[in-house]
Design a protein around this motif. Structure first.
Motif, PDB file in Angstrom:
ATOM      1  N   GLU A  99      -9.156   8.700  -9.347  1.00 39.08           N
ATOM      2  CA  GLU A  99      -8.402   8.190  -8.202  1.00 39.08           C
ATOM      3  C   GLU A  99      -7.927   6.758  -8.469  1.00 39.08           C
ATOM      4  O   GLU A  99      -6.769   6.418  -8.217  1.00 39.08           O
ATOM      5  N   LEU A 100      -8.826   5.929  -8.973  1.00 40.96           N
ATOM      6  CA  LEU A 100      -8.471   4.535  -9.239  1.00 40.96           C
ATOM      7  C   LEU A 100      -7.440   4.440 -10.364  1.00 40.96           C
ATOM      8  O   LEU A 100      -6.538   3.594 -10.326  1.00 40.96           O
ATOM      9  N   ALA A 101      -7.558   5.299 -11.343  1.00 40.92           N
ATOM     10  CA  ALA A 101      -6.582   5.310 -12.439  1.00 40.92           C
ATOM     11  C   ALA A 101      -5.179   5.582 -11.902  1.00 40.92           C
ATOM     12  O   ALA A 101      -4.193   4.959 -12.343  1.00 40.92           O
ATOM     13  N   ILE A 102      -5.075   6.481 -10.934  1.00 44.78           N
ATOM     14  CA  ILE A 102      -3.772   6.805 -10.352  1.00 44.78           C
ATOM     15  C   ILE A 102      -3.231   5.611  -9.572  1.00 44.78           C
ATOM     16  O   ILE A 102      -2.029   5.293  -9.641  1.00 44.78           O
ATOM     17  N   ARG A 143       1.849   4.576  -1.444  1.00 43.26           N
ATOM     18  CA  ARG A 143       1.803   5.745  -0.569  1.00 43.26           C
ATOM     19  C   ARG A 143       1.942   7.035  -1.369  1.00 43.26           C
ATOM     20  O   ARG A 143       1.217   8.000  -1.158  1.00 43.26           O
ATOM     21  N   SER A 144       2.892   7.036  -2.288  1.00 42.79           N
ATOM     22  CA  SER A 144       3.153   8.259  -3.053  1.00 42.79           C
ATOM     23  C   SER A 144       2.029   8.601  -4.013  1.00 42.79           C
ATOM     24  O   SER A 144       1.926   9.734  -4.480  1.00 42.79           O
ATOM     25  N   SER A 145       1.155   7.642  -4.296  1.00 38.35           N
ATOM     26  CA  SER A 145       0.033   7.926  -5.197  1.00 38.35           C
ATOM     27  C   SER A 145      -0.943   8.901  -4.558  1.00 38.35           C
ATOM     28  O   SER A 145      -1.669   9.615  -5.244  1.00 38.35           O
ATOM     29  N   TYR A 176     -10.074  -2.650  -3.332  1.00 39.64           N
ATOM     30  CA  TYR A 176     -11.438  -2.472  -2.818  1.00 39.64           C
ATOM     31  C   TYR A 176     -11.740  -0.976  -2.728  1.00 39.64           C
ATOM     32  O   TYR A 176     -10.838  -0.147  -2.620  1.00 39.64           O
ATOM     33  N   GLY A 177     -13.020  -0.665  -2.771  1.00 41.24           N
ATOM     34  CA  GLY A 177     -13.445   0.729  -2.778  1.00 41.24           C
ATOM     35  C   GLY A 177     -13.157   1.457  -1.479  1.00 41.24           C
ATOM     36  O   GLY A 177     -12.809   0.854  -0.459  1.00 41.24           O
ATOM     37  N   PRO A 178     -13.291   2.785  -1.489  1.00 40.42           N
ATOM     38  CA  PRO A 178     -13.047   3.613  -0.298  1.00 40.42           C
ATOM     39  C   PRO A 178     -13.907   3.183   0.878  1.00 40.42           C
ATOM     40  O   PRO A 178     -15.054   2.779   0.714  1.00 40.42           O
ATOM     41  N   ASP A 179     -13.334   3.255   2.058  1.00 36.83           N
ATOM     42  CA  ASP A 179     -14.042   2.880   3.277  1.00 36.83           C
ATOM     43  C   ASP A 179     -13.804   3.942   4.340  1.00 36.83           C
ATOM     44  O   ASP A 179     -12.675   4.154   4.777  1.00 36.83           O
ATOM     45  N   GLN A 180     -14.861   4.611   4.758  1.00 34.81           N
ATOM     46  CA  GLN A 180     -14.745   5.708   5.716  1.00 34.81           C
ATOM     47  C   GLN A 180     -14.284   5.230   7.097  1.00 34.81           C
ATOM     48  O   GLN A 180     -13.794   6.029   7.890  1.00 34.81           O
ATOM     49  N   GLN A 181     -14.419   3.936   7.386  1.00 33.37           N
ATOM     50  CA  GLN A 181     -13.987   3.442   8.694  1.00 33.37           C
ATOM     51  C   GLN A 181     -12.488   3.554   8.892  1.00 33.37           C
ATOM     52  O   GLN A 181     -11.999   3.533  10.019  1.00 33.37           O
TER      53      GLN A 181
END
Length: 409
Positions: free
Chosen positions: A92-95, A149-151, A202-207
């Motif tokens: 995901e981060l690579a994309i 957005r398109s990523s 920054y990393g994923p945040d469920q909030q």
């Protein structure tokens, strides 16, 4: 005799000594070998043959380091795949990083043609900081947002040109939080000087998962997202910048050093040109806007006066000021030195934005072995309270920052 030759090690001062150490004997036709032997060696040749021991035959040949191919290139895509395989980043981060590089290519192309296609000058609008927006400020912001957005891997976008963080509404969107300044040093655009783009991830945040079908939750979700975007730089998982100058250089770190990729216009690819950059421990270059000298406190003035005195080599520090944070940091990574944008009587909190300028650049410099401080604490430890919060910053070679801190103490 041919059968014996196949299982022997032979040495000859007249005919064998020139052979490469990689030379190996391979099975040959026995009858044909008899003719080769009679035709190749004269009776006068002195050949000594020794039976090859079984142990020697089984010994693996010594490993020889393969020389680097002068035409071998590692592009950004290949490097990202290698980082993923090594477990340093996920797919995901690579994309996300790849999508940012695409935005940088598009911005670089527009900058080169800005005067030709009439996209220089101001847009006639003002951003949230009260600054006049250049046409390319607005265009570059759109390019960044569209690429992210398109990523399909970005959940929240926070930009210098946006009043509040933007939630990516597509149902397939991811949760990475990307903060960026699409054009740093935009005052340099109309005169074709150095500019750049800065980003932090920054990393994923469920909030920040928003139910767009429920209007009652949108305002609450927006508030949660603003809180989640306001993280200290120590939480960054990746950061980087793109320099637009005589070359287009995409520099980034994913937490294991700093790597720079130069855009090859022949292929349209970013190619690895600077591997594991280490900032010099000291440098003889300082970069401050000394037009504000009289607005700074006396301790800082004393420090700058010291830099202008002849050093051990009989020469003072060299003063350089580009007016573009990306350009200043890029030079510093390679040559060392110190950059400062301190607070002053007119700007009590400094001029540069913490979230999407100072924090990503401090992350990069620390990964290269440098230091960054606001004069009191490490930049990466400051907790932002607002999206567009400003801060003083001093950043550069470790020994230069330590010298500054002694003056400011």
């Amino acid at each position: 005799m041919a059968e014996a030759l196949l299982g022997t090690k032979c040495s000859s001062s007249s005919s064998i000594s020139h052979l490469s150490p990689n030379f190996h004997l391979f099975p040959i036709n026995i009858k044909r070998s008899q003719h080769l032997i009679h035709d190749s060696f004269s009776p006068n040749s002195r050949i000594r043959c020794f039976a090859a021991s079984l142990e020697g035959a089984k010994t693996a040949p010594a490993q020889i380091k393969k020389p680097k191919n002068r035409y071998e290139m590692v592009n950004l895509t290949t490097w990202l795949l290698q980082q993923e395989q090594a477990g340093n980043i996920d797919a995901e981060l690579a994309i996300v990083l790849s999508s940012i590089s695409l935005a940088c290519k598009q911005i670089a192309s527009l900058l080169q043609r800005s005067s030709i296609v009439n996209i220089t000058g101001t847009q006639g609008t003002v951003n949230i900081q009260g600054e006049d927006q250049k046409k390319l400020d607005v265009i570059s912001n759109e390019l960044f947002c569209n690429c992210l957005r398109s990523s399909g891997r970005t959940g929240i976008i926070a930009s210098e040109e946006e009043d509040v963080p933007v939630a990516v509404e597509e149902t397939y969107s991811g949760n990475y939080i990307v903060v960026f300044d699409p054009i740093d040093g935009s005052a340099n655009i109309d005169i074709a000087l150095t500019t750049g783009s800065i980003f932090g991830i920054y990393g994923p945040d469920q909030q920040c998962l928003v139910d767009m079908d429920d209007d009652s939750t949108i305002d609450q979700a927006r508030e949660k997202c603003i809180v989640s975007v306001c993280q200290p730089g120590s939480n960054l998982v990746a950061a980087g910048y793109c320099l637009y100058s005589s070359s287009v250089v995409y520099t980034l770190s994913v937490g294991n050093g700093v790597y720079a990729f130069t855009l090859d216009p022949a292929y349209g690819e970013f190619v690895l040109t600077h591997e594991d950059i280490k900032i010099p421990k000291a440098g003889r270059i300082y970069s401050f806007n000394e037009g504000n000298y009289d607005l700074w406190d006396e301790k800082l003035q004393s420090y700058l006066d010291h830099l202008k005195q002849p050093g051990p080599n009989g020469k003072p520090y060299s003063g350089r000021y580009i007016g573009c944070l990306v350009g200043e940091i890029h030079r510093m990574l390679l040559y060392g030195g110190i950059y400062g944008n301190p607070k002053n009587k007119n700007s009590k909190k400094g001029n540069l934005r913490l979230l999407y300028e100072c924090a990503p650049m401090s992350y990069i410099v620390e990964q290269a072995g440098g230091k960054a401080t606001d004069g009191n604490q490490r930049i990466l430890e400051i907790m932002p309270e607002q999206i567009h919060q400003r801060t003083p910053i001093f950043i550069g070679s470790p020994e230069e920052i330590e010298k500054l801190e002694k003056y400011l103490a």
